[in-house]
Design an enzyme around this catalytic site. Structure first.
Site, PDB file in Angstrom:
ATOM      1  N   HIS A 103      75.275  91.784  86.700  1.00 23.34           N
ATOM      2  CA  HIS A 103      74.755  90.752  85.788  1.00 23.34           C
ATOM      3  C   HIS A 103      75.524  90.646  84.469  1.00 23.34           C
ATOM      4  O   HIS A 103      74.948  90.349  83.417  1.00 23.34           O
ATOM      5  CB  HIS A 103      73.282  91.001  85.491  1.00 23.34           C
ATOM      6  CG  HIS A 103      72.365  90.809  86.659  1.00 23.34           C
ATOM      7  ND1 HIS A 103      72.651  89.961  87.703  1.00 23.34           N
ATOM      8  CD2 HIS A 103      71.149  91.371  86.941  1.00 23.34           C
ATOM      9  CE1 HIS A 103      71.652  90.003  88.588  1.00 23.34           C
ATOM     10  NE2 HIS A 103      70.751  90.850  88.154  1.00 23.34           N
ATOM     11  N   HIS A 174      66.611  84.383  87.184  1.00 28.76           N
ATOM     12  CA  HIS A 174      66.094  85.620  87.767  1.00 28.76           C
ATOM     13  C   HIS A 174      64.574  85.724  87.614  1.00 28.76           C
ATOM     14  O   HIS A 174      64.040  86.821  87.421  1.00 28.76           O
ATOM     15  CB  HIS A 174      66.778  86.816  87.100  1.00 28.76           C
ATOM     16  CG  HIS A 174      66.877  88.035  87.980  1.00 28.76           C
ATOM     17  ND1 HIS A 174      65.774  88.746  88.397  1.00 28.76           N
ATOM     18  CD2 HIS A 174      67.958  88.662  88.516  1.00 28.76           C
ATOM     19  CE1 HIS A 174      66.161  89.770  89.138  1.00 28.76           C
ATOM     20  NE2 HIS A 174      67.487  89.738  89.228  1.00 28.76           N
ATOM     21  N   GLU A 312      66.976  83.936  93.907  1.00 25.17           N
ATOM     22  CA  GLU A 312      68.085  83.677  93.000  1.00 25.17           C
ATOM     23  C   GLU A 312      69.192  82.884  93.705  1.00 25.17           C
ATOM     24  O   GLU A 312      70.019  83.462  94.407  1.00 25.17           O
ATOM     25  CB  GLU A 312      68.658  84.985  92.476  1.00 25.17           C
ATOM     26  CG  GLU A 312      67.635  85.943  91.874  1.00 25.17           C
ATOM     27  CD  GLU A 312      68.183  87.359  91.807  1.00 25.17           C
ATOM     28  OE1 GLU A 312      69.292  87.539  91.249  1.00 25.17           O
ATOM     29  OE2 GLU A 312      67.525  88.270  92.329  1.00 25.17           O
TER      30      GLU A 312
END
Length: 347
Positions: A103, A174, A312
């Site tokens: 991420h 998310h 996602e």
């Protein structure tokens, strides 16, 4: 109707924006990580409930393990060993998930205060400017997230990015969903259907092996609706590695720029249905396998593992190491633009 509230945090002032539509259903957005912190929608009897997991304190979203509701970046999901090469030049990314980069690192886009460019009517536009070299990624990159909440209870998200040097980008949202209500407990009884007949098997650190494998005959098969918990305890490599579902599926009939239905989540008890449409090539399904220990939620308790599911829509994890995957490179003069739409109905 649109209202705002402001809260202090170690990162700076957090602004929460509430958009309420004509029926009284509402969403609450945060400029911390361009996040979704509430979605209040009706059940089959018209009773409103908040169906997105989140925390009591707006500042608790900073550096939370689950990355709840936010837009991770510059590269959502994993890059193996943090090893990135762009145009032959090597960049070492932060290792923050086992041996891998996840991420965009601990100071990724999800842990930054975004600028609210505009907030009018039913639309909020937020922007984040990442400097060249930030988190060791190349290029000055401008990311923009545009949320629109409609009277039909659709939350439309457009993700855009531009750069002044060759780089990589992979953006998603998310949010964790529980259609029975964010504090209702386990989500494993809710049913999921995916428009995906192939998935990306991984090694035990959740890095894709570089191939697509049919889901047929395996616990990864959601081509017909089934409860998230039906096979989650099966001794199957993907489920053992992640302590549940934490894999990317390849969307069937993917065409760049074409928005299509990717996932449908339903809750028989309330009659709520979430349909997720997108033009992204993949969808990561994560059943909240490590939610325990997160900050206190909006009801004052700590979530347990499996209390929510993240859907996602994104590019494939570790795409920079797999030339056979859709490219995640972005170059000057190009524009990254992706759409994710969350549609709430009842049945």
């Amino acid at each position: 109707m649109l209202t705002t509230a402001k809260y202090p945090s170690p990162k700076g002032e957090i602004t929460l924006v509430t958009i309420t539509n004509a029926s009284g259903a509402s969403v609450v957005l945060s400029n911390l990580g361009a996040g979704i912190v509430e979605v209040n929608v009706p059940d089959r009897d018209g009773k409103l409930a908040d169906v997105v997991l989140g925390y009591a304190n707006p500042a608790d979203y900073i550096a939370d393990g689950p990355c709840a509701g936010k837009v991770p970046g510059r590269y959502a999901n994993r890059i193996a060993k943090g090893d990135l090469k762009v145009d032959g030049k090597a960049y070492q990314l932060e290792i923050n998930n086992g041996p891998n980069a996840l991420h965009g690192g601990s100071e990724g886009f999800h842990n930054q205060i975004w600028t609210i460019v505009s907030a009018e009517g039913n639309t909020v536009v937020m922007e984040y400017k990442a400097a060249d070299g930030e988190a060791n990624y190349p290029g000055n990159l401008t990311a923009r997230a545009t949320y629109r909440w409609t009277d039909a209870n659709e939350l439309e998200l457009t993700l855009e990015a531009t750069t002044d040097a060759a780089t990589v980008v992979n953006l998603t949202n998310h949010a964790y969903w529980n259609l029975a209500g964010h504090n209702a407990g386990s989500v494993l009884g809710e049913k999921l259907q995916l428009n995906a007949s192939q998935y990306l098997p991984t090694d035990n650190t959740l890095i894709p092996e570089g191939v697509l494998v049919p889901v047929a005959g395996s616990p990864m098969d959601f081509t017909s609706a089934k409860a998230l918990g039906d096979e989650i305890k099966v001794e199957f490599p993907a489920l053992v590695y992640g302590k549940g579902y934490d894999n990317c599926w390849a969307v069937d009939n993917y065409t760049p720029g074409k928005v299509q239905t990717v996932a449908v989540l339903t809750d028989d008890a309330t009659g709520r249905c979430l349909t997720v449409d997108s033009d992204q090539p993949g969808v990561q399904i994560y059943t909240g396998n490590w939610l325990a220990g997160c900050p206190a939620n909006k009801a004052g308790r700590v979530y347990d593992d499996y209390d929510g599911v993240a859907i996602e829509c994104q590019d494939f994890p570790d795409a920079p190491h797999n030339t056979g995957f859709p490219s995640t490179e972005l170059r000057p003069g190009e524009k990254y633009c992706r759409h994710i739409n969350f549609k709430f109905t009842v049945y």
